[in-house]
Design a protein around this motif. Structure first.
Motif, PDB file in Angstrom:
ATOM      1  N   LEU A   1     -63.227 -31.124 -25.911  1.00 45.54           N
ATOM      2  CA  LEU A   1     -63.644 -29.731 -25.776  1.00 45.54           C
ATOM      3  C   LEU A   1     -62.557 -28.889 -25.111  1.00 45.54           C
ATOM      4  CD1 LEU A   1     -67.305 -30.306 -24.516  1.00 45.54           C
ATOM      5  CD2 LEU A   1     -66.610 -29.620 -26.817  1.00 45.54           C
ATOM      6  N   ALA A   2     -62.567 -27.598 -25.408  1.00 43.50           N
ATOM      7  CA  ALA A   2     -61.615 -26.679 -24.778  1.00 43.50           C
ATOM      8  C   ALA A   2     -61.712 -26.752 -23.257  1.00 43.50           C
ATOM      9  CB  ALA A   2     -61.867 -25.251 -25.267  1.00 43.50           C
ATOM     10  N   ASP A   3     -62.921 -26.926 -22.738  1.00 43.40           N
ATOM     11  CA  ASP A   3     -63.130 -26.987 -21.291  1.00 43.40           C
ATOM     12  C   ASP A   3     -62.451 -28.185 -20.644  1.00 43.40           C
ATOM     13  OD1 ASP A   3     -64.654 -24.749 -21.556  1.00 43.40           O
ATOM     14  OD2 ASP A   3     -66.594 -25.760 -21.371  1.00 43.40           O
ATOM     15  N   GLU A   4     -62.099 -29.186 -21.425  1.00 44.12           N
ATOM     16  CA  GLU A   4     -61.474 -30.403 -20.893  1.00 44.12           C
ATOM     17  C   GLU A   4     -59.957 -30.294 -20.792  1.00 44.12           C
ATOM     18  OE1 GLU A   4     -63.336 -34.222 -22.352  1.00 44.12           O
ATOM     19  OE2 GLU A   4     -64.088 -32.829 -23.888  1.00 44.12           O
ATOM     20  N   LEU A   5     -59.399 -29.198 -21.296  1.00 44.74           N
ATOM     21  CA  LEU A   5     -57.947 -29.046 -21.302  1.00 44.74           C
ATOM     22  C   LEU A   5     -57.475 -28.318 -20.047  1.00 44.74           C
ATOM     23  CD1 LEU A   5     -56.926 -28.168 -24.967  1.00 44.74           C
ATOM     24  CD2 LEU A   5     -56.659 -30.310 -23.743  1.00 44.74           C
ATOM     25  N   PHE A   6     -57.300 -29.085 -18.978  1.00 44.64           N
ATOM     26  CA  PHE A   6     -56.719 -28.535 -17.759  1.00 44.64           C
ATOM     27  C   PHE A   6     -55.807 -29.606 -17.158  1.00 44.64           C
ATOM     28  CE2 PHE A   6     -60.902 -30.241 -16.861  1.00 44.64           C
ATOM     29  CZ  PHE A   6     -60.734 -31.030 -15.732  1.00 44.64           C
ATOM     30  N   PHE A   7     -54.885 -29.168 -16.312  1.00 43.74           N
ATOM     31  CA  PHE A   7     -53.775 -30.022 -15.907  1.00 43.74           C
ATOM     32  C   PHE A   7     -54.244 -31.333 -15.281  1.00 43.74           C
ATOM     33  CE2 PHE A   7     -49.835 -31.284 -13.889  1.00 43.74           C
ATOM     34  CZ  PHE A   7     -48.882 -30.858 -14.804  1.00 43.74           C
ATOM     35  N   GLU A   8     -55.232 -31.254 -14.379  1.00 39.14           N
ATOM     36  CA  GLU A   8     -55.684 -32.460 -13.677  1.00 39.14           C
ATOM     37  C   GLU A   8     -56.324 -33.473 -14.617  1.00 39.14           C
ATOM     38  OE1 GLU A   8     -55.286 -29.099 -10.896  1.00 39.14           O
ATOM     39  OE2 GLU A   8     -56.267 -29.370 -12.839  1.00 39.14           O
ATOM     40  N   ASN A   9     -56.742 -33.022 -15.790  1.00 39.92           N
ATOM     41  CA  ASN A   9     -57.409 -33.908 -16.742  1.00 39.92           C
ATOM     42  C   ASN A   9     -56.453 -34.469 -17.799  1.00 39.92           C
ATOM     43  OD1 ASN A   9     -59.888 -35.143 -17.519  1.00 39.92           O
ATOM     44  ND2 ASN A   9     -60.048 -33.733 -19.252  1.00 39.92           N
TER      45      ASN A   9
ATOM     46  N   GLY B   1     -60.736 -18.921 -25.720  1.00 44.13           N
ATOM     47  CA  GLY B   1     -59.870 -19.962 -26.255  1.00 44.13           C
ATOM     48  C   GLY B   1     -58.877 -20.475 -25.228  1.00 44.13           C
ATOM     49  N   ILE B   2     -58.152 -21.516 -25.578  1.00 44.26           N
ATOM     50  CA  ILE B   2     -57.205 -22.114 -24.649  1.00 44.26           C
ATOM     51  C   ILE B   2     -55.940 -21.268 -24.569  1.00 44.26           C
ATOM     52  CG2 ILE B   2     -58.123 -24.406 -25.175  1.00 44.26           C
ATOM     53  CD1 ILE B   2     -55.579 -24.954 -26.795  1.00 44.26           C
ATOM     54  N   PHE B   3     -55.124 -21.549 -23.575  1.00 43.09           N
ATOM     55  CA  PHE B   3     -53.852 -20.852 -23.396  1.00 43.09           C
ATOM     56  C   PHE B   3     -52.692 -21.820 -23.665  1.00 43.09           C
ATOM     57  CE2 PHE B   3     -56.711 -18.107 -21.091  1.00 43.09           C
ATOM     58  CZ  PHE B   3     -56.214 -16.837 -21.335  1.00 43.09           C
ATOM     59  N   ALA B   4     -51.564 -21.262 -24.054  1.00 39.04           N
ATOM     60  CA  ALA B   4     -50.353 -22.067 -24.221  1.00 39.04           C
ATOM     61  C   ALA B   4     -49.669 -22.192 -22.863  1.00 39.04           C
ATOM     62  CB  ALA B   4     -49.426 -21.419 -25.251  1.00 39.04           C
ATOM     63  N   ASP B   5     -50.411 -22.768 -21.911  1.00 40.79           N
ATOM     64  CA  ASP B   5     -49.934 -22.886 -20.536  1.00 40.79           C
ATOM     65  C   ASP B   5     -49.244 -24.231 -20.333  1.00 40.79           C
ATOM     66  OD1 ASP B   5     -52.063 -24.625 -20.620  1.00 40.79           O
ATOM     67  OD2 ASP B   5     -53.279 -23.554 -19.144  1.00 40.79           O
ATOM     68  N   ALA B   6     -48.929 -24.554 -19.085  1.00 39.78           N
ATOM     69  CA  ALA B   6     -48.189 -25.785 -18.805  1.00 39.78           C
ATOM     70  C   ALA B   6     -48.954 -27.020 -19.266  1.00 39.78           C
ATOM     71  CB  ALA B   6     -47.887 -25.883 -17.308  1.00 39.78           C
ATOM     72  N   ALA B   7     -50.267 -27.031 -19.050  1.00 40.79           N
ATOM     73  CA  ALA B   7     -51.061 -28.195 -19.454  1.00 40.79           C
ATOM     74  C   ALA B   7     -50.994 -28.388 -20.968  1.00 40.79           C
ATOM     75  CB  ALA B   7     -52.512 -28.027 -19.002  1.00 40.79           C
ATOM     76  N   PHE B   8     -51.190 -27.309 -21.711  1.00 40.88           N
ATOM     77  CA  PHE B   8     -51.126 -27.416 -23.171  1.00 40.88           C
ATOM     78  C   PHE B   8     -49.746 -27.851 -23.633  1.00 40.88           C
ATOM     79  CE2 PHE B   8     -49.760 -25.561 -27.176  1.00 40.88           C
ATOM     80  CZ  PHE B   8     -50.680 -26.122 -28.056  1.00 40.88           C
ATOM     81  N   MET B   9     -48.696 -27.247 -23.092  1.00 41.46           N
ATOM     82  CA  MET B   9     -47.344 -27.549 -23.561  1.00 41.46           C
ATOM     83  C   MET B   9     -46.954 -28.989 -23.242  1.00 41.46           C
ATOM     84  SD  MET B   9     -46.586 -24.921 -25.246  1.00 41.46           S
ATOM     85  CE  MET B   9     -44.987 -25.553 -25.740  1.00 41.46           C
ATOM     86  N   HIS B  10     -47.362 -29.505 -22.082  1.00 42.91           N
ATOM     87  CA  HIS B  10     -47.098 -30.917 -21.783  1.00 42.91           C
ATOM     88  C   HIS B  10     -47.759 -31.801 -22.829  1.00 42.91           C
ATOM     89  CE1 HIS B  10     -44.972 -31.246 -17.934  1.00 42.91           C
ATOM     90  NE2 HIS B  10     -45.578 -30.129 -17.569  1.00 42.91           N
TER      91      HIS B  10
END
Length: 306
Positions: free
Chosen positions: A204-212, A254-263
């Protein structure tokens, strides 16, 4: 004069090169050599029309090309062959998808890396079928960045659309897919149920964060290790409307093209099994300041830099 592949000319030496200086427009598939990046534009949004979305994605491939042209070249042996655009004549989506599949299979059998710029997300079925045609005995894994499952069963009087790709793929055999960025408010319970029935795994989109990220990496790696070939498809409506306003169905959350996504994204691109990538649902007609096209171009360019 080529009006698409143009950019800032700093010099002709390799250290100065930008992508537009390393593109060769081609029509001969025999010219492809191993590890060439090979581009097709899928200038089609008939599937979006059938899916009752905002049309305009057929105009995206050339605009994305223009936004790719000025990126610097990182590797001295980089080569991009551009085979132009595939269009949809007489609203015949099925024939157009088959043409894309035929061309993609030629690319892969020559050892090239297939990049397709959409167009609507109906590109997925054509691109997948091309991979399947080239490698019928291989197990193909699909990573789909999307807010939607796109697993609707085609309606009898309408046929395939931008929302039916993964249902169509499932009818070709076992489906091995991981869908990243899925939104609960963009998919009915029926679509979630279909995903479970077909074995479509999702994050899920909600699961896309750096700590996860460790958990997300684990699920990506599990898929990658279980298949022979990887194919990545990106529907731009997975991104927040502030950075991707020019899509068929924009997402305020929606999600962002942030550090978590880019990694995560770069981790996937570095996988040696990755043979094909496409970017879909850019709609220049409703874009703002080319934000969506620029983001799409940047996502394609990331593959050139790993």
């Amino acid at each position: 004069m080529n009006t698409i592949w143009q950019g800032r000319l700093d010099g002709e030496e390799l250290l100065y090169h930008r992508i537009f200086q390393r593109v060769r427009q081609e029509t001969n598939y025999d010219s492809i050599t191993t590890n060439n990046f090979v581009l097709h534009g899928f200038a089609v949004d008939e599937g979006v029309r059938r899916n009752k979305g905002r049309q305009g994605a057929k105009n995206a491939p050339d605009i994305i090309r223009k936004n790719m042209a000025n990126f610097p070249v990182i590797f001295p042996d980089f080569s991009l062959l551009d085979f132009g655009n595939i269009t949809c004549e007489d609203n015949n989506l099925e024939t157009t998808q088959n043409l894309l599949a035929k061309n993609v299979s030629k690319v892969l059998l020559k050892g090239g890396k297939s990049l397709v710029l959409g167009g609507g997300h109906e590109v997925t079925f054509g691109h997948y079928r091309g991979i399947r045609t080239a490698f019928p005995e291989h197990k193909i894994g699909i990573i789909n960045f999307d807010a939607h499952f796109d697993n609707r069963q085609p309606e009898e009087r309408i046929g395939a659309s931008s929302g039916t790709g993964f249902w169509q793929i499932s009818q070709e055999g076992e489906i091995n897919s991981l869908h990243i960025g899925i939104q609960r408010n963009s998919n009915t319970l029926k679509l979630f149920d279909t995903a479970h029935q077909l074995g479509m795994k999702y994050i899920l989109a909600d699961e896309l964060f750096f700590e996860n990220l460790p958990s997300v990496y684990e699920r990506v790696n599990e898929l990658a290790e279980s298949v022979d070939i990887l194919y990545v498809t990106i529907c731009m409506d997975v991104f927040n409307a502030s950075i991707a306003p020019g899509v068929s169905a924009s997402a305020y959350n929606g999600i962002f093209a942030d550090a978590a996504f880019m990694h995560l994204y770069r981790h996937i691109l570095r996988n040696e099994k990755l043979a094909a990538l496409d970017i879909a649902e850019v709609n220049p007609d409703v874009d703002i300041q080319d934000r969506t096209s620029r983001l799409a171009a940047s996502l394609a360019n990331e593959w050139f830099m790993v």
